[in-house]
Design an enzyme around this catalytic site. Structure first.
Site, short mmCIF file in Angstrom:
data_model
loop_
_atom_site.label_atom_id
_atom_site.label_comp_id
_atom_site.label_asym_id
_atom_site.label_seq_id
_atom_site.Cartn_x
_atom_site.Cartn_y
_atom_site.Cartn_z
N GLY A 133 0.85 -1.19 0.00
CA GLY A 133 0.00 0.00 0.00
C GLY A 133 0.88 1.23 0.00
N LYS A 134 0.30 2.37 -0.22
CA LYS A 134 1.05 3.63 -0.12
C LYS A 134 0.07 4.77 0.02
CE LYS A 134 5.50 4.79 -0.42
NZ LYS A 134 6.65 3.88 -0.22
N GLY A 135 0.52 5.86 0.64
CA GLY A 135 -0.30 7.05 0.74
C GLY A 135 0.49 8.27 0.36
#
Ligand code: GLU
Length: 431
Positions: free
Chosen positions: A120-122
């Site tokens: 995941g990444k933000g």
């Protein structure tokens, strides 16, 4: 080691013109591995694109009393092998496609080092360097509350990335915990040690990078002692890579940051550079060095080049001029697929991001395990475990590369994509 010498197979289906869109690059890299693994078309479709994408507005009261609305993202690429895992980036150039690419790379990274996480990444589009601590705290807390439906110790666990740090993680942990009504240590990693952070997490990206570089150098019969090292980017990863290489008696001949670089053929003292940057906000102007541009740093004569900043710095424009013997990607996505081919042709050993910077997420995994068990390990134990994971991952990627007669990036991808594909197949398709 036998990268170019092993006659890399021609890369299939790579468009003649270079595309710098990070998500399309991530897909090209995946497609190559999928081809080697002969994955079926349905499975390719599943693994090519993120599972979930969330875009949020982040209204924030600025110090001048006005409200500014920032745009933020959280992307979960894949959770077949465990919760989504990956950092949060604050940068003016964040785009949804960049966050998608970074989330995809996290899936392959956690699989390459075989830890039980997905990817995941933000990101938030903002200029963190120009914001006050109060503004950053208010923006971070509101962003955390907007992505709250996605995150959690069993769902998706953020960590620091470009222009975020342990303080950012502390605010997210607090915001999440206040909303739940109890303290949740395992919701983020890269926290301060006082609230469940792990010893050794801060320097883990750098340590992992050093360990795999050491392994590669052993195969090339190159000694780290006396080797000249150029480091592009002097943030958390770059500055600590410099320190660790200096401890191995390598010579740090050049370092840089977003404002430019500095050079000294006799070697730059990383601790002095860190202190200088803390005072001046940049390494540029450091006494005893001469000025060099980021572009010149990348193509200068050196043994080891460490890109430790952002994507797309080694492209068709400069790949042919790279003179390093080893390129160790502490950054995510610094080299394009076209540049990969050029480096392989030149016999340069490339240690790909999903391996070379996986030390960070590996120590994040250790932090999460310690949080869930409420049992904390001494630094020596964290480092010993980290080194063993990194050395094993290097060996496995190297063996895969040899078996398929390709270069290290595709070797690491075949290993990682194969693991995620296996997990997906054995779980089967819901419903
Ligand atoms: N942002 C780091 C990376 O790109 C760390 C991710 C993590 O620890 O979850 O690998």
């Amino acid at each position: 080691m036998a990268t170019a010498k092993a006659a890399p197979q021609p890369i299939p289906r790579i468009a003649p013109r270079e595309d710098l869109n990070p998500h399309r690059i991530a897909q090209i890299q995946f497609d190559l591995a999928a081809e080697y693994l002969k994955l079926d078309p349905g499975l390719r479709q599943i693994l090519r694109s993120p599972k979930r994408v969330l875009e949020v507005s982040v209204p924030t009261k600025m110090d001048n009393g006005q409200v500014k609305v920032f745009t933020g993202y959280r992307v979960q690429h894949n959770v077949a092998r465990g919760p989504a895992k990956g950092g949060i980036r604050y940068h003016p150039n964040v785009t949804l496609d960049e966050v998608k690419a970074l989330a995809t790379w996290m899936t392959w990274k956690t699989a390459a080092v075989n830890i039980p996480f997905g990817g995941g990444k933000g990101g938030v589009i903002c200029d963190a360097k120009r914001m006050s601590k109060g503004e950053l705290e208010r923006m971070t807390r509101r962003y955390a509350s907007e992505i709250l439906p996605l995150i959690g110790p069993e769902q998706d666990i953020p960590a620091p990335d470009v222009y975020t740090d342990s303080q950012t993680m502390a605010w997210i942990m607090d915001t999440y915990s206040m909303t739940k009504g109890y303290s949740s240590l395992g919701v983020v990693t890269g926290k301060p040690v006082s609230i469940g952070g792990s010893e050794g997490r801060k320097e883990a990206t750098a340590r992992g990078c050093m360990v795999v570089t050491e392994e590669a150098c052993k195969l090339k019969k190159m000694s780290l002692r006396g080797a000249s090292v150029a480091i592009q980017g002097f943030g958390n990863a770059g500055s600590l890579v410099a320190r660790l290489f200096a401890e191995k008696k390598s010579r740090i001949v050049a370092i840089s940051d977003s404002r430019g670089g500095v050079f000294n053929s006799c070697g730059i003292d990383p601790l002095k550079a860190m202190r200088y940057k803390e005072r001046s906000g940049t390494v540029v102007g450091m006494p005893g060095t001469s000025r060099i541009s980021n572009d010149d740093l990348l193509t200068m004569k050196c043994d080891i080049l460490v890109p430790a900043a952002l994507e797309n710095v080694i492209t068709l424009n400069n790949a042919d001029q790279i003179k390093a013997k080893v390129v160790a990607e502490a950054a995510n996505g610094p080299t394009t697929p076209h540049a990969d081919e050029v480096l392989a042709r030149k016999g340069i050993t490339l240690l790909p991001d999903i391996l070379a910077n996986a030390g960070g997420v590996t120590a994040s995994y250790f932090e999460w395990v310690q949080d869930l068990q409420s049992l904390f390990w001494p630094l020596s134990e964290v480092n010993a475990k980290l080194e063993s994971v990194m050395r094993r991952a290097f060996q496995e990627a190297y063996e895969t590369m040899r078996k398929h007669r390709t270069h290290m990036r595709t070797g690491a991808y075949i290993l990682a994509v194969g693991r995620v594909a296996d997990a997906t197949l054995v779980r089967g398709l819901f419903p």
